[in-house]
Design an enzyme around this catalytic site. Sequence first.
Site, PDB file in Angstrom:
ATOM      1  N   GLY A 151       0.829  -1.198   0.000  1.00 44.26           N
ATOM      2  CA  GLY A 151       0.000   0.000   0.000  1.00 44.26           C
ATOM      3  C   GLY A 151       0.859   1.242   0.000  1.00 44.26           C
ATOM      4  CB  CYS A 152       0.186   4.609   1.322  1.00 46.62           C
ATOM      5  SG  CYS A 152       0.987   6.212   1.503  1.00 46.62           S
TER       6      CYS A 152
END
Length: 184
Positions: free
Chosen positions: A22-23
């Site tokens: 993810g981020c």
Amino acid sequence: MVLISPTLKIAPGNQVATVAAGCFWGVEHIFRKHFGSGKGLVDARVGYCGGVTENPTYKAVCTSSTQHAEALQIEFDPKVVSYETLIDFFFRIHDPTTANRQGPDVGTQYRSAIFTHSDEQQKIAEAVKEKMEKTFWGNKIVTDVLPISNWWDAEDYHQKYLKNNPGGYECPTHYLRSKPENRL
């Protein structure tokens, strides 16, 4: 083709691990928090990995058109922390059971992936994935485990982003789990 960040100066005996969860801001932040300060993490860079576009920009990656994942590349000292320990930790800091998403962040750039740098890393990552699927998550893990094909450093303002911007956005799904919740 670059497979290791040119800004990481890998010391003799050290190794590199590359993950996407993810981020990349939150992934970098949590790995530095748990493995920095002499606990095995020597250095880390955020960047883009596994896509088709050369030298992508953040803006382009965010469209999902580049097919790159936001990723973290870690230089680590295997005498202090093992690759297996890093991968086990990786599976506990995000939801590896959702395809192309982490909480509110959706798109191929937010996929869960382990980009291996050797046959040994490939075997370890696959074994840890299987173990975590059976004994920790209890659901099918969709994390890709594949040899690294490319690496591009993210822009300078992304490096150590949450350290430099303490109030910056952090994906709410990046935290160390002692056990998984039913739904993240």
